[in-house]
Design a protein around this motif. Structure first.
Motif, mmCIF file in Angstrom:
data_model
loop_
_atom_site.group_PDB
_atom_site.id
_atom_site.type_symbol
_atom_site.label_atom_id
_atom_site.label_comp_id
_atom_site.label_asym_id
_atom_site.label_seq_id
_atom_site.Cartn_x
_atom_site.Cartn_y
_atom_site.Cartn_z
ATOM 1 N N SER A 818 0.841 -1.194 0.000
ATOM 2 C CA SER A 818 0.000 0.000 0.000
ATOM 3 C C SER A 818 0.876 1.244 0.000
ATOM 4 C CB SER A 818 -0.913 0.001 1.233
ATOM 5 O OG SER A 818 -0.138 0.085 2.426
ATOM 6 N N GLU A 820 0.709 5.792 0.816
ATOM 7 C CA GLU A 820 -0.013 6.946 1.356
ATOM 8 C C GLU A 820 0.225 8.127 0.424
ATOM 9 O OE1 GLU A 820 -0.999 9.058 5.604
ATOM 10 O OE2 GLU A 820 0.344 7.324 5.474
ATOM 11 N N TRP A 853 -3.376 -0.953 -2.754
ATOM 12 C CA TRP A 853 -4.308 0.106 -2.362
ATOM 13 C C TRP A 853 -3.560 1.373 -1.982
ATOM 14 C CZ3 TRP A 853 -3.492 -3.870 1.266
ATOM 15 C CH2 TRP A 853 -3.094 -3.464 2.540
ATOM 16 N N GLU A 855 -4.019 5.177 0.300
ATOM 17 C CA GLU A 855 -4.762 5.777 1.411
ATOM 18 C C GLU A 855 -4.160 7.123 1.775
ATOM 19 O OE1 GLU A 855 -4.362 3.244 4.840
ATOM 20 O OE2 GLU A 855 -2.253 2.874 4.429
ATOM 21 N N GLU A 857 -4.848 10.845 4.680
ATOM 22 C CA GLU A 857 -5.610 11.535 5.713
ATOM 23 C C GLU A 857 -6.072 12.881 5.172
ATOM 24 O OE1 GLU A 857 -3.530 11.911 9.379
ATOM 25 O OE2 GLU A 857 -3.251 9.757 9.651
ATOM 26 N N PHE A 874 -12.640 6.501 -3.695
ATOM 27 C CA PHE A 874 -12.130 6.265 -2.350
ATOM 28 C C PHE A 874 -13.281 6.070 -1.353
ATOM 29 C CE2 PHE A 874 -8.412 7.898 -4.313
ATOM 30 C CZ PHE A 874 -7.318 7.598 -3.529
ATOM 31 N N THR A 877 -13.386 6.680 5.865
ATOM 32 C CA THR A 877 -13.549 5.964 7.128
ATOM 33 C C THR A 877 -13.200 6.884 8.286
ATOM 34 O OG1 THR A 877 -11.280 5.131 7.111
ATOM 35 C CG2 THR A 877 -12.931 3.796 5.982
ATOM 36 N N ARG A 886 -9.948 9.156 7.350
ATOM 37 C CA ARG A 886 -9.088 8.292 6.560
ATOM 38 C C ARG A 886 -9.762 8.025 5.236
ATOM 39 N NH1 ARG A 886 -4.049 8.033 7.415
ATOM 40 N NH2 ARG A 886 -3.273 6.334 6.210
ATOM 41 N N ILE A 888 -9.530 5.737 1.677
ATOM 42 C CA ILE A 888 -8.859 4.539 1.168
ATOM 43 C C ILE A 888 -9.495 4.113 -0.145
ATOM 44 C CG2 ILE A 888 -8.232 2.140 1.637
ATOM 45 C CD1 ILE A 888 -8.554 2.685 4.598
ATOM 46 N N ARG A 889 -8.651 3.845 -1.123
ATOM 47 C CA ARG A 889 -9.101 3.151 -2.332
ATOM 48 C C ARG A 889 -8.451 1.784 -2.289
ATOM 49 N NH1 ARG A 889 -9.757 4.926 -8.640
ATOM 50 N NH2 ARG A 889 -9.483 2.836 -9.514
ATOM 51 N N ARG A 890 -9.256 0.755 -2.097
ATOM 52 C CA ARG A 890 -8.733 -0.581 -1.791
ATOM 53 C C ARG A 890 -8.285 -1.352 -3.023
ATOM 54 N NH1 ARG A 890 -9.624 -1.382 3.493
ATOM 55 N NH2 ARG A 890 -11.269 -0.145 4.465
#
Length: 892
Positions: A818, A820, A853, A855, A857, A874, A877, A886, A888-890
């Protein structure tokens, strides 16, 4: 970068020890005792089906019977049992294991097979492994000593990673007597999984670590190693000790380069390019860390030495001279001032011998004079215990003076009990202090090396876009022809054509298989000519007298051909005579014979060497080595490391070599290496250089077994600048914007970009107030590892001036699955599709690197960013901090 996947190794809340026992001589028993004695505050779970208690702690028959969560499993059982125990750990949800057991890759074919099964098991259960065959891990700040060593580690700010467990224990024992503390100690063993790369990435961001020490026996994953090393070296000093500096012997090689450039030369080139420092002994390891932890830079290499004993001053001066450290003459003003402050008999020069009866004020006067002198960059204060010496008082004065200046201060307090208190005071004040002049001067030389290598670290060569394009298709066609004929070595003519395709100046040559063809070639090129043997089985022509010069007539050419053919057949029957090569003779006035070589190192891939050439190249062994890709700065540095560099300028009756000509050829060789992965070895020897330019007189190219491919750079240890990722897109109003990867030289435009952002936009991006960023900070911000991170700039050209209007970047998390991200766009360009275009480019690149993925902030009230990430797929969460969410695109 997230560090969570390694936190169970460095900060576990609970540890299970497999193979635990009451026997102090057993490995598992020693681990339990070390955990208890080091003050580990978490839970300790001994695991052994034959015991109900171990060292006063309840023991469990297997991990399934432990009801609490286990963060870290330490396996100290026979190798045959480890895989099954790891299966049980995986079923219990353990995500980190330390394998102390031996009997794996180091134990022959059976051990390698066992390690392969071990690694497959760990990956299936998503367990990270340290080891096998390692000492373990120590993290003094949390009381963790998960090793079987007899010596612990006091708490400090130095991290140690070592492949050798035995050396680890020796270093820990030595460090205890030297009162050196550690932030972490890690023994990697055979490094089936966790290796230097990931550990360095963790320690780079570890707040408890100020400097990092490495002991290396060999590197398995060079790209990961250099990625971690460069990431760490940007932020804190990294000092390396590597064994195996000298090979027992050199294998027969086709090229001069392969014969004189070994794995250790290439390793040194890698360390230099990564911004780290290499040392040769354990003492130097800590000495370098000591000075680099306190002084990250120095203005120059000019050292002043202040001493109360002439003898040790001379020893220090000799060491400095041997190490290329300058001992400057003091300014006349400084000498005049010192003459008024010091006794008549002081040394009146550098080193400054202030005599054996020097008191605090005499030392102070000498030190202040050195500090005020603009010719002096650093000060070494040396002291020996003499009858009137106030070691402690002088140490206190040095601390006082050092606190008021930026020039590096370091000390050498020679002796034992009489100087111990002064030495301790200096160390407590973070002033590097040493016991011998040799150690003190060596430490300063490492500071200079660090300064030099940090500059090399910031160099990211781009493509040669401002120069003529090479004829890449022609070069690849030649390689394919050679391979299709079942050959690996190019003929001299083919090698010449490849060099010419990359605009390396070469002499025209014609191959001739018969005497008549040789005469025809000489007639075509013009007399006088040189004749060289052409043989597919011969490495060096001069070894068989295969070079004939200054042939002026057709008859002479014919006789020379026949004579050479007959002599080779008689005296060297093993040499296949394929004919000759005819070249026109040139008069090379004031020429220097140089060589340029390429080898493919089994660990770090291609490396380029430069040095003195000619038939004595293997005897002189005057060469420097660097990892491609290269630019002008890196090339100038490489050239300067050779002895022959002193002859490239004006020398006696010889004018200097044409400025830039040599650099241009090395740039072209670097380009060749990047674009043609199939080169296993290459020599250009001699390369003639004079005031008119440079000319390759002879070249030899050997191909690797694999096909040359498309020029993809995965085979290189250092990823080149990814120019191919640049693209142009149109905004809704048809304005064109370029998106391209960031470069170190973008520091200035990034500074302008950040400076013009509104306070709200700055806060949305950085989540804190942001003052003006220094150029130094921005250079580090823009100098990235293209393997593990990417930053795309959006730039707009207004009357030819490039202006940054946005930037998006990702950093790969330590799990390697992953990343960021962050993105920011100039206020005036927001809402026009710039951020969307940047994010699409960023996600496409992350996907191409195998990441799963992405992610980030986002402040909960940053509505525009939240709208953007929703459109991009995205999920949003919750976050422990109410002010942020948060995203996130998984699935990339």
């Amino acid at each position: 970068m997230k560090q969570s996947s390694l936190l169970p190794l460095f900060s576990p809340a609970s540890v299970a020890v497999f193979g635990a026992s009451d026997r102090g001589s057993s490995i598992g028993g020693r681990v339990v005792r070390n955990l208890q004695e080091s003050g580990f505050a978490g839970e300790i779970f001994p695991v052994n089906p034959h015991h109900e208690k171990v060292q006063g702690v309840s023991c469990y028959p297997d991990i399934a019977t432990i009801k609490e969560r286990v963060d870290l499993a330490v396996l100290a059982t026979p190798a045959e049992s480890v895989v099954e125990l790891l299966e049980q750990c995986g079923a219990a949800g353990v995500r980190m294991a330390v394998i102390l057991s031996a009997g794996f890759a180091e134990a022959g074919v059976g051990g390698k097979e066992r390690q392969s099964v071990l690694l497959e098991t760990a990956r299936r259960h998503r367990i990270r492994l340290l080891g096998p065959n390692c000492l373990g891990v120590i993290r003094p700040a949390v009381g963790l000593n998960a090793t079987f060593g007899v010596t612990g580690a006091r708490c400090g700010d130095v991290a140690l990673i070592s492949q050798s467990g035995a050396l680890c224990t020796a270093i820990l024992d030595w460090a205890e007597s030297e009162e050196i503390g550690f932030s972490a100690v890690v023994s990697t063993g055979t490094a089936a999984d966790l290796d230097f790369g990931e550990l360095l990435h963790f320690l780079a961001l570890d707040g408890k670590t100020r400097s990092i020490l490495l002991y290396i026996e060999g590197v398995n994953r060079s790209r990961s190693f250099l990625s971690g090393l460069r990431a760490a070296a940007r932020l804190k000093p990294v000092v390396i000790m590597k064994s195996g500096r000298h090979a027992a012997g050199v294998k027969a090689a086709v090229s001069h380069t392969a014969a004189i450039v070994g794995g250790d030369d290439v390793f040194n080139a890698a360390v230099d390019r990564a911004g780290a420092v290499r040392v040769d002994s354990v003492g130097e390891l800590f000495a370098a860390a000591r000075i680099l932890s306190n002084y990250r830079t120095t203005k120059g290499a000019a050292l002043a030495i202040v001493t109360n004993a002439g003898g040790i001053g001379v020893i220090a001066a000799d060491c400095a001279t041997d190490g290329g450290i300058e001992l400057p003459e003091l300014n006349p003003e400084t000498l005049s001032s010192l003459n008024e402050s010091l006794p008549r008999w002081w040394s009146h020069g550098n080193p400054l011998d202030v005599l054996g009866d020097a008191d605090v004020e005499r030392y102070r006067a000498a030190i202040q004079g050195c500090v005020a002198d603009e010719r002096v960059d650093a000060v070494l204060v040396m002291l020996t215990p003499q009858a009137t010496t106030d070691s402690t008082g002088i140490a206190k004065m040095v601390i006082e003076e050092a606190s008021q200046v930026k020039k590096p201060f370091f000390g050498c307090w020679m002796g034992g009990d009489h100087v111990a208190e002064g030495r301790m005071l200096l160390a407590e004040a973070q002033i590097p202090v040493f016991r011998t002049p040799e150690a003190a001067v060596a430490a300063f030389s490492h500071l200079l090396e660090y300064r030099r290598n940090q500059k090399l670290l910031l160099e990211v060569p781009g493509p040669l876009s401002d120069r003529a394009e090479p004829d890449l298709s022609r070069a690849k066609e030649i390689f394919e022809t050679v391979r299709s004929g079942g050959r690996r070595q190019l003929t001299p003519s083919e090698a010449n054509q490849v060099l010419a395709a990359f605009h390396v100046p070469v002499l025209p040559m014609i191959e001739a298989a018969t005497a008549g063809a040789a005469v025809a070639a000489a007639d075509e090129l013009g007399y006088p000519v040189a004749m060289k043997i052409n043989s597919s089985t011969l490495t060096h022509k001069s070894e068989v007298g295969g070079v004939l010069l200054d042939l002026r007539e057709a008859d002479e050419v014919e006789r020379a051909f026949c004579s050479l053919r007959d002599r080779i057949g008689k005296d060297y029957p093993e040499v296949i005579f394929d004919g000759v090569i005819i070249e026109r003779m040139h008069a090379f006035q004031g020429s220097r014979e140089l060589f340029i070589g390429v080898i493919s190192d089994p660990v770090f891939g291609p490396a380029i060497s430069f040095g003195a050439g000619g038939i004595t190249v293997e005897v002189l062994r005057d060469q420097a080595t660097a990892l491609p890709p290269l630019n002008e700065v890196l090339i100038e540095e490489m050239i300067s490391q050779t002895r022959i560099s002193a002859l490239l300028g004006e020398f006696r009756t010889m004018p200097p070599v044409k400025p830039g000509a040599l650099v241009e050829v090395l740039l072209r060789v670097s380009q060749m290496v990047v674009e043609l992965p199939g080169i296993a070895e290459m020599d250009i020897n001699p390369l003639i250089a004079n005031a008119e330019g440079v000319l390759a007189l002879d070249a030899r190219i050997l191909l690797s077994g694999a096909a040359s491919g498309s020029g993809h750079s995965d085979y290189m240890a250092i990823a080149p600048y990814p120019a191919h990722l640049a693209r142009t897109f149109q905004l809704a109003n048809r304005e064109e914007v370029v998106i391209r990867p960031i470069r170190p030289e973008d520091a200035k435009i990034v500074q302008n970009f950040v400076g013009k952002l509104s306070e709200e936009t700055k806060y949305f991006r950085f989540m804190q107030s942001l003052g003006e960023l220094s150029i130094e900070t921005l250079v580090r911000f823009t100098q990235i590892d293209y393997d593990r991170e990417m930053a795309f700039l959006a730039v707009f050209f207004d009357e030819g001036v490039e202006t940054e209007i946005g930037v998006a970047r990702y950093t790969t998390n330590i799990d390697d699955r992953s990343c960021e991200f962050a993105v920011v766009v100039a206020d005036a360009w927001q809402g026009r599709g710039v951020a969307t275009a940047l994010m699409h480019a960023l996600m496409e690149e992350a996907r191409s690197k195998g990441l799963v993925w992405i992610e980030g902030e986002v402040l909960s009230y940053n509505r525009h960013m939240l709208d953007l990430v929703k459109r991009l797929g995205f999920e949003i969460t919750s976050h422990p901090d109410d002010t942020t969410v948060r995203v996130i695109r998984r699935r990339l």
